[in-house]
Design a protein around this motif. Structure first.
Motif, PDB file in Angstrom:
ATOM      1  N   GLU A  45       6.094  12.010  31.457  1.00 20.23           N
ATOM      2  CA  GLU A  45       5.148  11.210  30.683  1.00 20.23           C
ATOM      3  C   GLU A  45       3.830  11.993  30.678  1.00 20.23           C
ATOM      4  OE1 GLU A  45       2.758   6.943  30.727  1.00 20.23           O
ATOM      5  OE2 GLU A  45       3.773   7.667  32.532  1.00 20.23           O
ATOM      6  N   GLN A  46       3.668  12.858  29.722  1.00 20.22           N
ATOM      7  CA  GLN A  46       2.552  13.809  29.708  1.00 20.22           C
ATOM      8  C   GLN A  46       1.263  13.136  29.240  1.00 20.22           C
ATOM      9  OE1 GLN A  46       5.815  17.247  28.425  1.00 20.22           O
ATOM     10  NE2 GLN A  46       4.151  16.727  27.031  1.00 20.22           N
ATOM     11  N   ILE A  47       0.168  13.390  29.973  1.00 20.14           N
ATOM     12  CA  ILE A  47      -1.098  12.713  29.659  1.00 20.14           C
ATOM     13  C   ILE A  47      -2.281  13.678  29.599  1.00 20.14           C
ATOM     14  CG2 ILE A  47      -0.345  10.489  30.590  1.00 20.14           C
ATOM     15  CD1 ILE A  47      -2.023  11.190  33.118  1.00 20.14           C
ATOM     16  N   HIS A  48      -2.017  14.990  29.503  1.00 18.56           N
ATOM     17  CA  HIS A  48      -3.080  16.003  29.453  1.00 18.56           C
ATOM     18  C   HIS A  48      -3.899  16.037  30.747  1.00 18.56           C
ATOM     19  CE1 HIS A  48      -2.477  16.973  25.168  1.00 18.56           C
ATOM     20  NE2 HIS A  48      -2.172  15.697  25.056  1.00 18.56           N
ATOM     21  N   SER A  49      -3.225  15.828  31.863  1.00 15.77           N
ATOM     22  CA  SER A  49      -3.874  15.849  33.177  1.00 15.77           C
ATOM     23  C   SER A  49      -3.677  17.212  33.829  1.00 15.77           C
ATOM     24  CB  SER A  49      -3.255  14.769  34.070  1.00 15.77           C
ATOM     25  OG  SER A  49      -1.909  15.131  34.401  1.00 15.77           O
ATOM     26  N   ASN A  50      -4.126  17.332  35.087  1.00 22.16           N
ATOM     27  CA  ASN A  50      -3.790  18.525  35.871  1.00 22.16           C
ATOM     28  C   ASN A  50      -2.949  18.131  37.086  1.00 22.16           C
ATOM     29  OD1 ASN A  50      -5.709  17.343  37.499  1.00 22.16           O
ATOM     30  ND2 ASN A  50      -6.981  19.173  37.719  1.00 22.16           N
ATOM     31  N   THR A  51      -2.137  17.084  36.913  1.00 22.64           N
ATOM     32  CA  THR A  51      -1.286  16.575  37.979  1.00 22.64           C
ATOM     33  C   THR A  51       0.043  17.312  38.007  1.00 22.64           C
ATOM     34  OG1 THR A  51      -2.287  14.386  37.803  1.00 22.64           O
ATOM     35  CG2 THR A  51      -0.140  14.519  38.899  1.00 22.64           C
ATOM     36  N   VAL A  52       0.437  17.754  39.202  1.00 21.54           N
ATOM     37  CA  VAL A  52       1.691  18.475  39.413  1.00 21.54           C
ATOM     38  C   VAL A  52       2.589  17.614  40.295  1.00 21.54           C
ATOM     39  CG1 VAL A  52       2.746  20.593  40.301  1.00 21.54           C
ATOM     40  CG2 VAL A  52       0.444  20.672  39.289  1.00 21.54           C
ATOM     41  N   GLY A  56      -5.647  20.025  29.883  1.00 21.03           N
ATOM     42  CA  GLY A  56      -4.923  20.377  31.097  1.00 21.03           C
ATOM     43  C   GLY A  56      -5.147  21.820  31.492  1.00 21.03           C
ATOM     44  N   ALA A  57      -5.106  22.718  30.501  1.00 18.42           N
ATOM     45  CA  ALA A  57      -5.348  24.138  30.790  1.00 18.42           C
ATOM     46  C   ALA A  57      -6.773  24.347  31.286  1.00 18.42           C
ATOM     47  CB  ALA A  57      -5.083  24.967  29.540  1.00 18.42           C
ATOM     48  N   ARG A  58      -7.720  23.687  30.652  1.00 18.89           N
ATOM     49  CA  ARG A  58      -9.125  23.784  31.065  1.00 18.89           C
ATOM     50  C   ARG A  58      -9.293  23.345  32.517  1.00 18.89           C
ATOM     51  NH1 ARG A  58     -13.106  20.531  32.410  1.00 18.89           N
ATOM     52  NH2 ARG A  58     -15.272  20.926  31.743  1.00 18.89           N
ATOM     53  N   ASN A  59      -8.541  22.313  32.896  1.00 20.52           N
ATOM     54  CA  ASN A  59      -8.701  21.720  34.226  1.00 20.52           C
ATOM     55  C   ASN A  59      -7.723  22.263  35.263  1.00 20.52           C
ATOM     56  OD1 ASN A  59     -10.852  20.119  33.352  1.00 20.52           O
ATOM     57  ND2 ASN A  59      -9.475  18.490  32.662  1.00 20.52           N
ATOM     58  N   ALA A 111      -2.728  26.851  37.132  1.00 21.36           N
ATOM     59  CA  ALA A 111      -3.089  27.376  38.449  1.00 21.36           C
ATOM     60  C   ALA A 111      -2.610  26.455  39.559  1.00 21.36           C
ATOM     61  CB  ALA A 111      -4.601  27.568  38.540  1.00 21.36           C
ATOM     62  N   ARG A 112      -2.732  25.151  39.362  1.00 23.86           N
ATOM     63  CA  ARG A 112      -2.278  24.195  40.369  1.00 23.86           C
ATOM     64  C   ARG A 112      -0.754  24.239  40.521  1.00 23.86           C
ATOM     65  NH1 ARG A 112      -5.560  19.840  41.853  1.00 23.86           N
ATOM     66  NH2 ARG A 112      -3.797  18.408  41.744  1.00 23.86           N
TER      67      ARG A 112
END
Length: 232
Positions: free
Chosen positions: A53-60, A115-118, A122-123
């Motif tokens: 469920e993609q939300i443009h976050s930086n959650t892995v 997401g890329a910005r945040n 990298a995470r």
């Protein structure tokens, strides 16, 4: 590692025809048929493909087995389980597939502008390393996405993304300010020690073989899939 196009599916316009997303208004039966066709084409059981469920976050999120539904509110999946495919859905954002086959760690990342910005990529690399991967052992494949030639944004936005993802600010073919998220991610991966990088240069905005949200608005989503076949 596999990327799909929009051809060869069951969905009707404007999702024609190989739409793999169940959140864009397409007939659920068509989406299910397309997902079954994808699984069959790559030799997997549909239950062994994990969606997000993609939300443009930086959650892995780390997953270790099949899921009853999409993994909620995450934009990257990581696994060490062979045969478990990780899927990312896109229609202009950058699909990033990562795998260290020797260490037995794989990841799929939805890298949109925010997401890329945040730091989502990298995470994800950091989490893979925690699970035993090495940057030099990671193979990275960046799929078709919006290119800097056509991804026009206000200068303030381009400057903001550049400040967090160096190498992404660019000029479009019209000479206006733009963002090339894929170029910025290649530079970021190299800075993390990942050198086995391939980037598909195709632009989803200009190439009608792909779904493009910026070109069409209401449209489907193609997918990237990565899975481990065993430990090296």
């Amino acid at each position: 590692m596999v990327f799909t196009t929009r051809a060869g599916g069951a969905s009707a316009s404007p999702y024609d025809s190989f739409n793999l997303a169940d959140h864009v208004g397409d007939d659920p039966a068509h989406v299910a048929a397309n997902r079954e066709r994808l699984a069959g084409a790559v030799g997997l059981d549909p239950t062994d493909i994990v969606w997000m469920e993609q939300i443009h976050s930086n959650t892995v999120t780390v997953v270790d087995g099949p899921q009853a539904g999409p993994v909620e509110t995450t934009d990257a999946l990581v696994t060490t389980r062979p045969g478990l495919a990780l899927a990312v859905l896109v229609a202009d954002c950058v699909p990033v597939l990562l795998a260290d086959h020797t260490a037995g760690v794989a990841a799929a990342v939805h890298a949109g502008r925010m997401g890329a910005r945040n730091g989502i990529v990298a995470r994800t690399v950091e989490k893979m390393v925690e699970l035993g991967a090495t940057p030099t052992g990671i193979q990275a494949l960046l799929g078709p996405a919006a290119s800097g030639r056509h991804y026009e944004v206000p200068q303030e936005m381009a400057d903001d993304v550049e400040s967090r993802l160096p190498g992404s600010r660019t000029r479009t073919r019209q000479g206006t300010w733009g963002i090339d998220v894929r170029a910025g991610l290649v530079r970021q991966l190299m800075s993390l020690g990942v050198t086995g990088i391939e980037a598909d240069p195709r632009c989803t905005i200009e190439d009608t073989d792909f779904f493009s949200y910026r070109r069409e608005g209401t449209t489907g989503r193609q997918a990237g899939l990565v899975w481990l076949t065993g430990r090296g």
